[in-house]
Enzyme design. Structure first.
Site, PDB file in Angstrom:
ATOM      1  N   HIS A 171     -57.545  56.700   1.382  1.00 26.71           N
ATOM      2  CA  HIS A 171     -58.089  56.560   2.512  1.00 26.71           C
ATOM      3  C   HIS A 171     -58.249  54.927   2.705  1.00 26.71           C
ATOM      4  O   HIS A 171     -58.526  53.999   1.834  1.00 26.71           O
ATOM      5  CB  HIS A 171     -59.404  57.242   2.433  1.00 26.71           C
ATOM      6  N   HIS A 217     -60.652  52.136   4.968  1.00 28.16           N
ATOM      7  CA  HIS A 217     -61.808  51.969   5.720  1.00 28.16           C
ATOM      8  C   HIS A 217     -61.513  50.919   6.471  1.00 28.16           C
ATOM      9  O   HIS A 217     -61.069  49.964   6.271  1.00 28.16           O
ATOM     10  CB  HIS A 217     -62.790  51.430   4.739  1.00 28.16           C
TER      11      HIS A 217
END
Length: 186
Positions: free
Chosen positions: A172, A174
């Site tokens: 992931h 950010h």
């Protein structure tokens, strides 16, 4: 949660003990688990971010997550993709999902994830077959920045492994913005 000082101001306090605003006096905070977090006094304005043992908690969470990183079990992100857990979705296409972080570290904090994990638990596990989705994740980060009005100044961060405090083993990104970023980041 019991708090030993009534004169402190806490805003945006997460389950890992992050204090995102200010504390006016030395205080002790006890979680329901019995864990003690000592909050130190601020030496600057009441808007300063105060020191806590939250970093230790992030490290502990990362170590715990790493112990089950490659089990193949569904992550919280898999449940968000499946719409089993509600999220504030900012952007979605056939390969990528972007949603607000529940523990924001900036006024804008959005996570961008691939919908299909395909072995991408960390960036360090990327293989040539992942090149296309990695590009799609970066492109989605740009779209998120535009949608969120932070295009003129945003940061994209990828935590890779325990020492970077990665706590969800589903790659992931950010996307952070809406405030002046500092260097070095942390």
């Amino acid at each position: 949660m019991a708090v030993t000082s009534s004169s402190m101001l806490l805003r945006n306090f997460s389950s890992v003990g992050r204090v995102a605003q200010s504390v006016h006096v030395t205080s002790k905070i006890f979680f329901s688990t019995g864990e003690l977090i000592k909050v130190l006094p601020c030496t600057r304005s009441s808007r300063s971010i105060c020191s806590t043992r939250a970093a230790h908690n992030e490290e502990a969470a990362a170590k715990a997550a790493a112990s089950v990183a490659d089990t193949g079990a569904p992550t919280i992100f898999d449940k968000i993709i499946a719409k089993e857990i509600p999220s504030d979705i900012i952007y979605e296409d056939e390969n990528v999902l972007a949603f607000r972080d529940i523990n924001p570290q900036a006024p804008v904090h959005v996570l961008v994830i691939p919908k299909l994990r395909d072995g991408l638990t960390t960036l360090g596990k990327a293989e040539p077959r992942h090149v296309e989705v990695l590009g799609q994740l970066l492109h989605a980060s740009k779209i998120v920045a535009e949608k969120e009005g932070i295009f003129d100044g945003f940061r994209v961060v990828i935590n890779n492994g325990v020492e970077a405090c990665q706590s969800v083993y589903h790659l992931h990104l950010h996307v952070l913005g809406g405030r002046q970023m500092k260097w070095p980041p942390g």
